[in-house]
Enzyme design. Structure first.
Site, PDB file in Angstrom:
ATOM      1  N   GLU A  76      27.889  49.598  59.566  1.00  0.00           N
ATOM      2  CA  GLU A  76      27.919  48.485  58.497  1.00  0.00           C
ATOM      3  C   GLU A  76      26.458  48.319  57.544  1.00  0.00           C
ATOM      4  OE1 GLU A  76      28.911  44.720  60.470  1.00  0.00           O
ATOM      5  OE2 GLU A  76      31.200  45.420  60.607  1.00  0.00           O
TER       6      GLU A  76
ATOM      7  N   GLU B  19      37.446  48.352  62.689  1.00  0.00           N
ATOM      8  CA  GLU B  19      37.271  46.986  63.258  1.00  0.00           C
ATOM      9  C   GLU B  19      38.261  45.971  62.890  1.00  0.00           C
ATOM     10  OE1 GLU B  19      33.511  45.531  63.479  1.00  0.00           O
ATOM     11  OE2 GLU B  19      32.353  47.386  64.457  1.00  0.00           O
TER      12      GLU B  19
END
Length: 731
Positions: free
Chosen positions: A183, A254
């Site tokens: 991320e 995710e």
């Protein structure tokens, strides 16, 4: 120019990847899917983190994931566990990554290995070992030579370990994907040009290790070729802009099955129908070929591994709960979805897609092969009303906010909102209440003063830089002199840690002032009694986990920022500057590790006195393990805040006294893995900061039963039903 050249070579040579068995198979990818052994794959995956459970639990967790229709197990690699000191590695016990991956392989599943090595994951310090903080001139996660050296060194260590064990698919192992960074798009702008160059370096470094499998970067829209950019979130079918190249597949690394919980916060409940809706939408709208559930099993933040304020129970509302038990209806509803999708995966991966409007808020996504293969997703985006629609001369009723899947473009075999799986109810059965005072012994910690400290400084030092993550606790102590004119004194403390407790001349003044996950700055203002002349002040600064995210993590500040004594409502003794402070890390019991059997005799334990519970007290008792195989949990609802150990192994921090806005503890039950227990004489040790009443602690077994309530209920940790025992009911 050189970078572009090797990237081209990387694409041309790209990834000879094997299957989950022992034969080497080539795995490539294109704009539609991963291609393993010449076959397109539509894969369902689930995150299970090996150190958040135990080796004894791994086979059952993986088997239940497989039975739930998963093809892949996804895990982070936890740098802070594996390299606690530079060049010193630990892959034993719960940290045995190789054993975990081989168990996945034994059960016939693939692995996605998210090396990072920055992982966030609600893990203390984002998975970084704290010794990185002391590397000269280091700046994390940017184009910084010291950081890149250590990041590459650890990444290479993990890659070489996997190669030495033959675990990459190109060697016949189960690992088909790896991840570098995590991320990074969230922080890239903070580093400006150095952020962009770091992304290119990280991709180059990873691919250059020649793992033989594709690399991914999640939430990284500019992931350099051949690294695949992937989506994280709850609604990637709506939010994902798609791969940054037409030659890359759409992957969801995710899909959050709930959300992590913090002490003082209520759980986030994400229902099975919503998850199923967005999985179906991602496959239909984005041509999604890989969906990973984060978490599929959350587990337990043992020891001090959880990040700031995060509960010890991690993603308990996942399809497999903290104890590894099946949570219904979430597990069963998703299993049915997986079965339907897999039955028509060939058409989904090879058919031509068309989009057919069916109404203002209704749409059909149709996948048609040249032959007879045809799959349709009928979508109703109206959140309030059902819809009666016509599709190919047939009528279908779609519940609000739902998707019907027609594997043959005719028969609706699954609807995301229609849950057929029965709900479950989790039960905690108290097997033993540790109510006898004679069962308990105590050791009270002494409060240090200025003369007890060895580290001195003419400033308020930063908490983490002093403790080096060896303890949650740091004492700030000083002596100061007042005259008789100081009336109605008030101690004022401003802190960027998590909790502060204050003592004046050895007497407890106030404590428990704290911040929260969202409020980083808190103050403690309390009336105190001081003497004319010299006075001692000792303030305990407490961290409930190190921060795990954000740019410039190495610069984060925790601990005391201001200390003063205000007299007469106006006059101020400013103790922040121009005073010498003494510092002490932790407590004697921590230093001596008195939670271990072999170290109990290093201090003098006394009898339990119910009338005088004291702060900063160690409690110990023994108990026999409950019979049977059901998971075991400790009910600490009568305690305050601290940490618990079973036979020398920490089962994590507890913070029962910090209540939710609804006035309830965030977590009262604390998992004791069966492998931590002996048949009898199990040593329980608690370090309690506030006081509490250990005589109300109970040892419980956990089980699930079928519920007759609504089929879309997800029970929270505070909804557990307690069962009657011969000793009475315990709530």
């Amino acid at each position: 120019m050189e970078l572009k050249c090797w990237v081209f070579v990387g694409v041309m040579l790209m990834v000879i990847v094997g299957s989950k068995g022992s034969e080497e198979e080539e795995v490539t990818y294109d704009g539609r899917s991963l291609i393993i052994g010449g076959q397109r794959k539509l894969l369902f995956s689930g995150s299970i983190h090996y150190p958040r459970s135990t080796p004894e639990m791994w086979p059952s967790l993986i088997a239940k994931a497989k039975d739930g229709g998963l093809d892949v197990i996804q895990t982070y690699v936890f740098w802070s566990l594996h390299e606690p000191q530079p060049g010193q590695y630990d892959f034993s016990g719960r940290y045995d990554l190789v054993k975990f991956i081989k168990e996945v392989q034994t059960q016939g599943l693939y692995v996605c290995l998210r090396i990072g090595p920055y992982i966030e994951s609600e893990w203390s310090y984002g998975g970084f070992p704290f010794w990185l903080h002391d590397i000269p001139d280091i700046s994390y996660r940017t184009d910084n030579e010291p950081f890149k050296f250590y990041m590459q060194n650890f990444t290479t260590k993990i890659v070489n370990l996997m190669k030495s064990e033959g675990l990459y698919a190109s060697q016949g192992g189960p690992i088909i994907l790896s991840q570098i960074e995590n991320e990074y798009q969230n922080v890239e702008a903070a580093f400006r040009d150095k952020g962009r160059s770091y992304v290119r370096w990280a991709a180059s470094m990873a691919v250059g290790l020649q793992t033989g499998v594709p690399w991914v970067m999640c939430k990284q829209y500019d992931a350099p070729d051949p690294v695949i950019n992937t989506c994280n979130g709850m609604k990637c079918g709506e939010t994902f802009a798609g791969p940054n190249s037409p030659n890359k597949p759409a992957m969801w690394t995710e899909n959050w099955t709930s959300f992590f919980q913090v002490f003082g916060g209520k759980p986030y409940i994400r229902h099975a129908d919503e998850i199923a809706f967005h999985v179906s939408l991602f496959i239909a709208n984005n041509n999604g070929c890989y969906v990973n559930y984060y978490m599929y099993h959350g587990g337990t933040n043992f020891g001090r591994t959880g990040t700031s304020y995060v509960t010890t129970s991690y993603y308990d509302l996942a399809p497999l709960d903290e104890y590894g038990l099946i949570r219904q209806p979430k597990w069963g509803h998703l299993k049915e979805l997986h079965m339907v999708i897999k039955a028509c995966s060939k058409t989904l991966l090879e058919g031509k897609k068309s989009i057919v409007p069916l109404g203002e808020l209704q749409t059909a996504y149709v996948f048609q092969e040249p032959s007879e293969g045809c799959v349709a997703f009928l979508i109703n985006n109206d959140t309030q009303h059902s819809a009666n629609i016509e599709f190919r001369n047939n009528s279908y009723q779609l519940p609000p906010k739902s998707i019907s899947i027609l594997p043959d473009c005719l028969n609706a075999t699954f609807n995301t909102a229609k849950i057929l799986t029965e709900s479950g109810e989790r039960n905690a059965r108290p097997e033993l209440v540790l109510s006898s005072a004679t069962r308990w012994e105590v050791f009270n910690e002494l409060i240090p003063n200025f003369s007890d400290t060895s580290l001195k400084a003419d400033a308020l030092l930063e908490h983490m830089n002093v403790t080096k993550d060896e303890s949650d606790y740091l004492w700030y102590s000083l002596r100061f002199e007042t005259d008789s004119s100081c009336s109605e004194p008030v101690l004022h403390v401003r802190s960027l840690a998590h909790i502060a407790y204050a003592f004046v001349n050895g007497t407890y003044a106030a404590g428990g002032a704290h911040g929260s996950r969202d409020v980083k700055n808190f103050t403690l203002d309390t009336p105190i009694k001081i003497d004319t002349g010299m006075n001692e002040i000792s303030i305990l600064s407490v961290m409930a986990g190190l921060p795990d995210s954000g740019p410039y993590l190495e610069r984060k500040f925790a601990g005391l920022r201001e200390v003063s004594v205000r007299c007469n409502g106006n006059d101020i003794y400013d103790l922040t500057a121009n005073h010498t402070w003494g510092y002490k890390v932790g407590f004697l019991g921590e230093d001596l590790q008195i939670y271990k059997q072999e170290n109990l005799g290093k201090v003098v334990w006394g009898g339990f006195e119910l009338s005088a519970p004291k702060a900063f007290t160690w409690y110990k008792a023994t108990f026999d393990a409950p019979s049977g195989d059901d998971p075991v949990a400790l009910d600490l609802s009568a305690m305050g805040k601290g940490e618990a150990w079973i036979n020398g192994q920490s089962i994590g921090r507890y913070w029962v006294s910090l209540l939710t806005p609804q006035g309830k503890p965030s977590q009262t039950l604390y998992h004791i893995p069966r492998s931590f227990l002996k048949a009898s004489e199990n040593l329980l040790v608690l370090f309690e900061e506030i006081g509490g009443n250990p005589r109300q602690i109970s040892v419980n077994t956990i089980s699930w039963t079928t519920s007759k309530s609504s089929n879309n209920v997800d029970y929270t940790p505070n909804d557990i039903k307690y069962l009657m025992t011969p000793e009475g009911i315990h709530t």
